[in-house]
Write a protein that holds these residues in place. Structure first.
Motif, PDB file in Angstrom:
ATOM      1  N   TYR A  36       0.833  -1.192   0.000  1.00 38.65           N
ATOM      2  CA  TYR A  36       0.000   0.000   0.000  1.00 38.65           C
ATOM      3  C   TYR A  36       0.874   1.251   0.000  1.00 38.65           C
ATOM      4  O   TYR A  36       1.981   1.254   0.548  1.00 38.65           O
ATOM      5  N   TYR A  87       3.570   0.559   2.876  1.00 41.43           N
ATOM      6  CA  TYR A  87       3.382  -0.510   3.859  1.00 41.43           C
ATOM      7  C   TYR A  87       3.151  -1.840   3.141  1.00 41.43           C
ATOM      8  O   TYR A  87       2.448  -1.889   2.127  1.00 41.43           O
ATOM      9  N   GLN A  89       1.570  -5.786   3.803  1.00 43.18           N
ATOM     10  CA  GLN A  89       0.595  -6.472   4.651  1.00 43.18           C
ATOM     11  C   GLN A  89       0.538  -7.938   4.234  1.00 43.18           C
ATOM     12  O   GLN A  89       0.433  -8.235   3.044  1.00 43.18           O
ATOM     13  N   PHE A  98       0.765  -5.739   9.346  1.00 41.15           N
ATOM     14  CA  PHE A  98       1.379  -4.769   8.464  1.00 41.15           C
ATOM     15  C   PHE A  98       2.839  -4.582   8.864  1.00 41.15           C
ATOM     16  O   PHE A  98       3.218  -4.751  10.030  1.00 41.15           O
TER      17      PHE A  98
ATOM     18  N   ILE B  39      -9.081  -1.078  10.486  1.00 44.17           N
ATOM     19  CA  ILE B  39      -7.650  -0.902  10.669  1.00 44.17           C
ATOM     20  C   ILE B  39      -7.462   0.461  11.333  1.00 44.17           C
ATOM     21  O   ILE B  39      -8.167   1.408  11.018  1.00 44.17           O
ATOM     22  N   GLN B  41      -4.553   3.566  12.954  1.00 45.91           N
ATOM     23  CA  GLN B  41      -3.210   4.117  12.811  1.00 45.91           C
ATOM     24  C   GLN B  41      -3.012   5.228  13.834  1.00 45.91           C
ATOM     25  O   GLN B  41      -3.527   6.344  13.657  1.00 45.91           O
ATOM     26  N   LYS B  45       2.345   6.667  13.401  1.00 43.80           N
ATOM     27  CA  LYS B  45       2.747   5.260  13.535  1.00 43.80           C
ATOM     28  C   LYS B  45       2.184   4.419  12.391  1.00 43.80           C
ATOM     29  O   LYS B  45       1.520   4.911  11.489  1.00 43.80           O
ATOM     30  N   ALA B  46       2.445   3.127  12.480  1.00 50.74           N
ATOM     31  CA  ALA B  46       2.073   2.205  11.408  1.00 50.74           C
ATOM     32  C   ALA B  46       0.612   1.765  11.524  1.00 50.74           C
ATOM     33  O   ALA B  46      -0.060   1.998  12.524  1.00 50.74           O
ATOM     34  N   LEU B  47       0.162   1.096  10.486  1.00 47.94           N
ATOM     35  CA  LEU B  47      -1.188   0.552  10.442  1.00 47.94           C
ATOM     36  C   LEU B  47      -1.287  -0.686  11.324  1.00 47.94           C
ATOM     37  O   LEU B  47      -0.338  -1.474  11.434  1.00 47.94           O
ATOM     38  N   TRP B  49      -4.152  -3.834  12.059  1.00 48.63           N
ATOM     39  CA  TRP B  49      -5.442  -4.462  11.774  1.00 48.63           C
ATOM     40  C   TRP B  49      -6.168  -4.776  13.084  1.00 48.63           C
ATOM     41  O   TRP B  49      -5.555  -5.253  14.038  1.00 48.63           O
ATOM     42  N   TYR B  96      -9.842   3.339  10.269  1.00 45.95           N
ATOM     43  CA  TYR B  96     -10.290   3.143   8.896  1.00 45.95           C
ATOM     44  C   TYR B  96     -11.141   1.878   8.801  1.00 45.95           C
ATOM     45  O   TYR B  96     -10.821   0.861   9.444  1.00 45.95           O
ATOM     46  N   TYR B 106      -7.071  -8.929   1.987  1.00 48.71           N
ATOM     47  CA  TYR B 106      -6.446  -7.629   1.874  1.00 48.71           C
ATOM     48  C   TYR B 106      -7.523  -6.667   1.383  1.00 48.71           C
ATOM     49  O   TYR B 106      -8.647  -7.076   1.129  1.00 48.71           O
ATOM     50  N   PHE B 107      -7.181  -5.378   1.296  1.00 45.16           N
ATOM     51  CA  PHE B 107      -8.211  -4.355   1.175  1.00 45.16           C
ATOM     52  C   PHE B 107      -7.976  -3.436  -0.013  1.00 45.16           C
ATOM     53  O   PHE B 107      -6.926  -2.809  -0.129  1.00 45.16           O
ATOM     54  N   TRP B 110     -10.773   1.838   0.795  1.00 45.95           N
ATOM     55  CA  TRP B 110     -10.690   2.288   2.178  1.00 45.95           C
ATOM     56  C   TRP B 110     -11.559   3.522   2.364  1.00 45.95           C
ATOM     57  O   TRP B 110     -11.729   4.329   1.444  1.00 45.95           O
ATOM     58  N   GLY B 111     -12.083   3.677   3.572  1.00 45.09           N
ATOM     59  CA  GLY B 111     -12.718   4.924   3.932  1.00 45.09           C
ATOM     60  C   GLY B 111     -11.678   6.006   4.154  1.00 45.09           C
ATOM     61  O   GLY B 111     -10.474   5.735   4.152  1.00 45.09           O
ATOM     62  N   GLN B 112     -12.137   7.210   4.366  1.00 44.39           N
ATOM     63  CA  GLN B 112     -11.223   8.339   4.562  1.00 44.39           C
ATOM     64  C   GLN B 112     -10.590   8.333   5.948  1.00 44.39           C
ATOM     65  O   GLN B 112      -9.597   9.028   6.181  1.00 44.39           O
TER      66      GLN B 112
END
Lengths: 106, 120
Positions: A36, A87, A89, A98, B39, B41, B45-47, B49, B96, B106-107, B110-112
């Motif tokens: 991503y 990123y 995943q 991730f 998900i 964030q 920082k990182a994402l 799940w 998100y 996997y995705f 995504w929403g905003q």
């Protein structure tokens, strides 16, 4: 849990450069990896799935490779709009995880 | 086209319960193989799940948060709701929701995102 380690965490590059980002999995995940791109204040955007398949609409300068535990995302010629955080995943098993991200800056 | 949008409180006090709603269009969660995930964030920082619900109502959770999360769907409203109990300042993050690709976890949409701050 499967840990994903991205390297480098930060990358400084110029327009036109070839850029490679690595994602290492703590155990084999076959080709169950997605990449991503995320720009500041925006949601992540899917670039690549199944390790090497380009998502529809994504420029062909992006490519992915690898299987098992080592994967790479390559941008063949960096463009101004590619400066972002990337990123990986894994979707081989739960929990989905991730990588820590790679920030690509000018 | 597929769209998703998160809604919920922007500020929650510690120990309270956070309820987030994902309202989507362009697909139905009655379609075999589909799902919606959450998900988050934290700032800078990182994402991470959190949870995933499938068309058949199967739910999957992050083990580290499983005891605090509940994900449900309302197919008539095209909504997925995530509830997180006993929030803490470390839960401050942008949350998100995202569309799970048919048959793979996997995705692709995504929403905003919605920023939730946990503070007294």
């Amino acid at each position: 849990d499967i840990q994903l380690t991205q390297s480098p965490s930060f990358l400084s590059a110029s327009v036109g450069d070839r850029v490679t980002i690595t994602c290492r999995a703590s155990q084999g995940i076959s080709s169950s990896l997605a990449w991503y791109q995320q720009k500041p204040g925006k949601a992540p955007k899917l670039l690549i799935y199944a390790a090497s398949t380009l998502q529809s609409g994504v420029p062909s300068r992006f490519s992915g490779s690898g299987s098992g535990t080592e994967f790479t995302l390559t941008i063949s010629s960096l463009q101004p709009e590619d400066f972002a955080t990337y990123y990986c995943q894994q979707f081989n098993s739960f929990p989905l995880t991730f990588g820590g991200g790679t920030k690509v800056e000018i | 086209q597929i769209t998703l949008k998160e809604s919920g409180p922007t500020l929650v006090k510690p120990t309270q319960t956070l309820t987030l709603t994902c309202t989507f269009s362009g697909f139905s969660l009655t379609t075999s193989g589909l799902g919606v995930g959450w998900i988050r964030q934290p700032p800078g920082k990182a994402l991470e799940w959190l949870a995933l619900i499938y068309w058949n109502d199967v739910q999957r959770y992050s083990p580290s948060l499983k005891s605090r999360l509940t994900i449900t769907k309302d197919t008539s409203k095209n909504q997925v709701v995530l509830t997180m109990t006993n929030v803490d300042p470390v839960d401050t993050a942008t949350y998100y929701c995202a569309h799970r690709v048919w048959n793979y976890d996997y995705f692709d949409y995504w929403g905003q995102g919605t920023l939730v701050t946990v503070s007294s």
